[in-house]
Motif scaffolding. Structure first.
Motif, mmCIF file in Angstrom:
data_model
loop_
_atom_site.group_PDB
_atom_site.id
_atom_site.type_symbol
_atom_site.label_atom_id
_atom_site.label_comp_id
_atom_site.label_asym_id
_atom_site.label_seq_id
_atom_site.Cartn_x
_atom_site.Cartn_y
_atom_site.Cartn_z
ATOM 1 N N UNK A 345 -4.876 4.876 6.875
ATOM 2 C CA UNK A 345 -3.590 4.963 6.187
ATOM 3 C C UNK A 345 -3.730 5.396 4.729
ATOM 4 N N UNK A 346 -2.756 6.208 4.314
ATOM 5 C CA UNK A 346 -2.577 6.617 2.915
ATOM 6 C C UNK A 346 -3.818 7.277 2.317
ATOM 7 N N UNK A 347 -4.454 8.109 3.123
ATOM 8 C CA UNK A 347 -5.607 8.865 2.617
ATOM 9 C C UNK A 347 -5.525 10.351 2.988
ATOM 10 N N UNK A 348 -4.821 10.679 4.071
ATOM 11 C CA UNK A 348 -4.848 12.037 4.605
ATOM 12 C C UNK A 348 -3.444 12.624 4.724
ATOM 13 N N UNK A 349 -3.412 13.969 4.776
ATOM 14 C CA UNK A 349 -2.184 14.701 5.060
ATOM 15 C C UNK A 349 -2.418 15.552 6.305
ATOM 16 N N UNK A 350 -1.736 15.201 7.392
ATOM 17 C CA UNK A 350 -1.848 15.965 8.635
ATOM 18 C C UNK A 350 -0.899 17.153 8.534
ATOM 19 N N UNK A 351 -1.461 18.347 8.264
ATOM 20 C CA UNK A 351 -0.613 19.496 7.952
ATOM 21 C C UNK A 351 -0.510 20.498 9.095
ATOM 22 N N UNK A 352 -1.406 20.390 10.087
ATOM 23 C CA UNK A 352 -1.379 21.391 11.150
ATOM 24 C C UNK A 352 -1.846 20.772 12.462
#
Length: 416
Positions: A345-352
Motif C-alpha cells: 500500500x501507498x508505494x506504487x502507481x499501477x499505470x498500465x
C-alpha cells in the motif's frame, strides 16, 4: 586550447506519464546536473533538442528551464548554455525569450533562417565557445530539427528536403572551416534520427523527404564531435565521436534498462588525433523506479507480492507499475482492484494493464480471418479488454449511444 563541455538532450520537461506529472523526476535530474556543473565547471552545456515535451509547454515546465538556467549561471558564470529546438519544441517559441537567455549566458537556435538573397543565415547557426579568459576554444555548429517548410524552395540547392539537408551541412561546415584555427575544436549539434540508431517506443518517427534516417556521411571528418538529440538511448552511431546522449529519465517502460547519462567531453586539438578527444558518461541517478510485471496471472500476483514495501507519502514520488498478464480466458471481474489489493500500500502507481494471449497461433489465426475493418464497437471492446477491465453492459450501452449520436450528427451535416 582544450574545450570542456557537457552533452545532454531530450529533457521533455512537462511530460505526463500515463497522466502522472514527471516534474519531481525532472527536478531531481536538474539538481543533480547543477551539482555536476558546480564541480566540473565546463565551458559549455549543449542541450540537443526536445527541451520540452510539447510545443506549447505549461508554465511550470518553462519555469523549470529558466530557473535551471539562472541557477547554472550562478554556479558557473563563464559557462555557456547552447540549445537547439527538437521536433517536440516550437523553435519560434524558444527563440522569443532571447533577452532573458542572454542574462544567463544562454543561446538558442530554434529555426533555420535565410537572407534576402536566398543564402543561408549562417551567423545564428555557428556559435563560438569561450574559455574563462574569453578566448574562442571551439565552434558549435547548431542545427535544430529540420522541418521541410523551413529548408526547401529557397534556391536551386533546396529543391527538396534531402538536397536541402546536404546543402545546409555543406555550407555550415565550409564556413566553420574558414573560421577555425588549428587550436580550436569543431562541434556539431543536431536533432535528427541517424541511420543505425536504436529507438524506443516513446520517440516520434522523424520523416524528412520520405526518408526517416539521415546518413553520418553528412558530417565532414573535420568535425571533432557530433552531439545528437532525438533518440533516448545513449549510444554512438558508427563512430565513437558521433553520439546520442539520450534522455535523462525513462520516457516509456521500454527504456527501463537504459543507462541515462550526460556525456562529459574534452577536446584538445593540440594532441594527436587518437588522443585529442576524451569523453566520460556521467550516470544520472534514477529518482523513481519503473517495474514491468510479466507472466500468467498467478505469476503476476506472486511478483506483485514480492515487491518492496514501505509507504511513500507523496503520490508524485511513488514507483510505476506496468502489468502484462498472459491468458486465453476473458479478464476476471474487478481484476484491476485485485492487482491493487496485492500491491504494497501507498508505494506504487499501477499505470498500465494489458492482456497477452498465451496461444499466439490462435490469436494470429483470428487476426488473419478478420479482413473487414473493425467497427467502432469492436475497437472499443478491444481497447477495454486490453486495459484489463471486465465486461460491463452499462458502459457498452453508453458507448453505443455515443456512436449513434455521432452517426446522426454526420447524417445531419451531409443532408444540408
Amino acid at each position: 586550447m582544450a574545450v570542456h563541455f557537457f552533452h545532454t538532450s531530450d529533457w521533455h520537461l512537462g511530460q505526463f506519464f500515463y497522466n502522472h506529472s514527471r516534474q519531481y523526476e525532472h527536478e531531481q535530474f536538474l539538481t543533480w546536473l547543477l551539482e555536476q556543473i558546480k564541480q566540473k565547471q565546463p565551458n559549455a552545456l549543449l542541450i540537443a533538442g526536445d527541451i520540452f515535451d510539447v510545443i506549447n509547454p505549461a508554465s511550470a515546465a518553462q519555469k523549470q528551464l529558466y530557473q535551471f538556467l539562472a541557477d547554472a549561471h550562478a554556479l558557473a558564470p563563464h559557462m555557456q548554455t547552447l540549445m537547439i529546438a527538437g521536433n517536440h519544441d516550437s523553435g519560434y517559441r524558444i527563440e522569443q525569450v532571447e533577452p532573458l537567455l542572454e542574462k544567463y549566458n544562454a543561446k538558442t537556435v530554434g529555426v533555420i533562417r535565410w537572407n534576402e538573397d536566398k543564402t543561408l543565415d549562417i551567423e545564428r547557426l555557428l556559435q563560438p565557445i569561450y574559455d574563462v579568459d574569453q578566448k574562442i576554444v571551439a565552434w558549435c555548429l547548431s542545427l535544430p530539427f529540420l522541418r521541410s517548410a523551413e529548408i526547401t524552395g529557397f534556391n536551386e540547392h533546396t529543391s527538396n528536403s534531402q538536397n536541402a539537408i546536404s546543402y545546409l551541412h555543406q555550407q555550415l561546415i565550409s564556413e566553420a572551416k574558414k573560421r577555425k584555427t588549428d587550436d580550436q575544436a569543431l562541434i556539431l549539434m543536431s536533432h535528427a534520427h541517424m541511420q543505425g540508431g536504436e529507438t524506443s517506443d516513446s520517440e516520434r518517427p522523424i520523416i524528412i523527404g520520405n526518408e526517416e534516417a539521415l546518413s553520418t556521411a553528412l558530417f565532414d571528418e573535420v568535425i571533432d564531435y557530433v552531439a545528437l538529440g532525438h533518440l533516448h538511448k545513449p549510444q554512438k552511431v558508427q563512430h565513437s565521436h558521433i553520439r546520442y546522449s539520450g534522455s535523462p529519465i525513462p520516457l516509456s517502460f521500454s527504456e527501463i534498462n537504459y543507462k541515462h547519462q550526460v556525456v562529459e567531453v574534452i577536446i584538445d586539438p593540440a594532441k594527436p588525433d587518437e588522443s585529442k578527444l576524451q569523453f566520460e558518461a556521467l550516470h544520472i541517478p534514477r529518482s523513481i523506479q519503473l517495474h514491468r510485471i510479466r507472466g500468467e496471472l498467478n505469476e503476476v500476483f506472486a511478483q506483485l507480492k514480492a515487491l518492496a514495501s514501505g509507504k511513500i507519502d507523496s503520490i508524485d514520488q511513488r514507483e510505476y507499475i506496468d502489468i502484462e498478464y498472459h491468458t486465453d480466458t476473458p479478464p476476471r471481474p474487478n481484476l484491476r482492484q485485485q492487482f491493487e489489493d496485492v500491491l504494497p500500500q501507498e508505494r506504487y502507481r499501477l499505470v498500465k494493464i494489458s492482456r497477452q494471449y498465451k496461444n499466439n497461433d490462435q490469436q494470429n489465426h483470428a487476426a488473419k480471418i478478420q479482413l473487414e475493418p473493425p467497427t467502432p464497437e469492436q475497437l472499443f471492446e478491444q481497447i477495454w479488454q486490453n486495459k484489463g477491465y471486465a465486461q460491463d453492459a452499462a458502459v457498452a450501452k453508453d458507448f453505443q449511444t455515443l456512436v449513434q449520436e455521432a452517426r446522426h450528427s454526420l447524417e445531419d451535416k451531409n443532408s444540408i
